[in-house]
Design a protein around this motif. Structure first.
Motif, PDB file in Angstrom:
ATOM      1  N   ARG A   1       0.865  -1.177   0.000  1.00 20.92           N
ATOM      2  CA  ARG A   1       0.000   0.000   0.000  1.00 20.92           C
ATOM      3  C   ARG A   1       0.900   1.225   0.000  1.00 20.92           C
ATOM      4  O   ARG A   1       2.033   1.177   0.470  1.00 20.92           O
ATOM      5  CB  ARG A   1      -0.920   0.017   1.229  1.00 20.92           C
ATOM      6  N   PRO A   2       0.429   2.344  -0.492  1.00 22.80           N
ATOM      7  CA  PRO A   2       1.274   3.523  -0.622  1.00 22.80           C
ATOM      8  C   PRO A   2       1.505   4.286   0.665  1.00 22.80           C
ATOM      9  O   PRO A   2       2.369   5.129   0.733  1.00 22.80           O
ATOM     10  CB  PRO A   2       0.505   4.388  -1.636  1.00 22.80           C
ATOM     11  N   GLY A   3       0.749   4.044   1.710  1.00 23.07           N
ATOM     12  CA  GLY A   3       0.906   4.814   2.939  1.00 23.07           C
ATOM     13  C   GLY A   3       0.753   3.947   4.162  1.00 23.07           C
ATOM     14  O   GLY A   3       1.046   2.771   4.146  1.00 23.07           O
ATOM     15  N   GLY A   4       0.270   4.551   5.242  1.00 19.04           N
ATOM     16  CA  GLY A   4       0.098   3.792   6.472  1.00 19.04           C
ATOM     17  C   GLY A   4       1.343   3.809   7.331  1.00 19.04           C
ATOM     18  O   GLY A   4       2.360   4.391   6.989  1.00 19.04           O
ATOM     19  N   HIS A   5       1.259   3.133   8.463  1.00 20.15           N
ATOM     20  CA  HIS A   5       2.362   3.163   9.404  1.00 20.15           C
ATOM     21  C   HIS A   5       3.348   2.040   9.132  1.00 20.15           C
ATOM     22  O   HIS A   5       3.066   1.089   8.401  1.00 20.15           O
ATOM     23  CB  HIS A   5       1.824   3.048  10.827  1.00 20.15           C
ATOM     24  N   ASP A   6       4.526   2.163   9.728  1.00 18.43           N
ATOM     25  CA  ASP A   6       5.558   1.144   9.610  1.00 18.43           C
ATOM     26  C   ASP A   6       5.487   0.244  10.837  1.00 18.43           C
ATOM     27  O   ASP A   6       5.684   0.692  11.968  1.00 18.43           O
ATOM     28  CB  ASP A   6       6.939   1.797   9.503  1.00 18.43           C
ATOM     29  N   SER A   7       5.194  -1.026  10.621  1.00 21.80           N
ATOM     30  CA  SER A   7       4.970  -1.949  11.741  1.00 21.80           C
ATOM     31  C   SER A   7       6.230  -2.173  12.568  1.00 21.80           C
ATOM     32  O   SER A   7       6.147  -2.590  13.732  1.00 21.80           O
ATOM     33  CB  SER A   7       4.441  -3.290  11.217  1.00 21.80           C
TER      34      SER A   7
END
Length: 297
Positions: free
Chosen positions: A24-30
């Motif tokens: 996905r192009p965004g979101g948080h880094d796990s």
């Protein structure tokens, strides 16, 4: 100064790595979610191999973008990458986040002051306040200048607290190194340093980390497993040649780091899926303890 071509990612300098890893192009880094909640708070942080700046911006932003669990509140973040194009994209990432968040509002604070009431602390800006279409239609918002650009107080707020550098950090110093770092993050870069510089290059990287961390500082390492070297070495004949000489195994990194003065705190977890499922380890630079003896007169 090392010149790197973005066409062949011999240093792991993949474009859109974050989207490629998380689909996905965004979101948080796990990987960040594994860190102790206060590790990055008010800290000077170096992000080695920052790529397009997603991790650097996440830990330096004053408010978490949509879907992020928290703001890390780092005081200063320096992202460094060997690829010029990626560094330029990292600067654009910072400006994109700035353009999406709500502006500060001073009107309510001013009215409280006129009524001689104790002013409340200003509310933090809201992330993702403006839709992405605004930037596509009108372009990004300009980054405001600070009245005191060289003041640490002025520069520890987003977006001024995030800086990017183009450098081969294993072999080149950057100005921010002089002040030292509280935390150094190395997510998925050890393999590329190892294949390009051999065992000696990787040891030099670990030594640089130890030298630039303050006593008690933290080193967060996500090391790729040795079986992932097989595909990477095929990208260039030099990597193929260097791979033949490697003796140090990722399982032995802890021993090397501890011999340099680190203490392995814990393996924080193994986020990611499939071949991106890798251990994230936390090391602390040990503080030298000097014993003073009262020998008398």
């Amino acid at each position: 100064m090392t010149s790197v071509s973005s066409g062949v990612p011999t240093h792991g300098n993949y474009h859109n790595y974050h989207g490629y890893r998380y689909h996905r192009p965004g979101g948080h880094d796990s990987r960040l979610a594994l860190l102790p909640h206060d590790l990055l708070t008010d800290a000077r942080v170096l992000d080695v191999g920052c790529n397009e700046g997603w991790v650097s911006c996440e830990i330096g932003a004053s408010e978490p973008p949509r879907l992020l669990a928290q703001s890390w509140g780092a005081r200063r973040v320096v992202g460094v990458d060997i690829d010029d194009a990626l560094v330029r994209m990292a600067w654009r990432r910072r400006r994109t986040l700035w353009s999406h968040q709500a502006p500060f509002s001073e009107s309510s604070s001013a009215s409280r002051i006129k009524r001689k009431r104790t002013p409340l602390p200003p509310k933090p800006p809201v992330a993702d306040y403006f839709p992405a279409s605004c930037q596509h239609m009108f372009g990004p918002l300009p980054i405001p200048h600070t009245d005191t650009p060289h003041s640490d107080t002025a520069n520890h707020k987003f977006p001024h607290n995030i800086t990017f550098r183009r450098a081969d950090w294993v072999n080149e110093c950057i100005p921010e190194d002089e002040a030292g770092y509280d935390v150094i993050i190395a997510f998925s870069v050890s393999k590329w340093i190892h294949l390009n510089g051999g065992d000696a290059g990787l040891r030099r990287f670990f030594e640089r980390v130890h030298a630039t961390l303050v006593p008690g500082g933290a080193f967060v390492l996500e090391a790729q497993p040795r079986d992932s070297y097989t595909k990477a070495r095929k990208l260039h004949p030099t990597l193929q040649e260097n791979a033949q000489t490697l003796r140090l195994q990722p399982e032995g990194f802890e021993t090397v780091l501890c011999s340099m003065g680190f203490r392995h705190v814990q393996m924080l977890g193994e986020p990611g899926e499939g071949r991106f499922r890798r251990p994230v380890d936390l090391y602390i630079k040990q503080v030298d303890v000097l014993l003073y003896y009262n020998t008398g007169d």
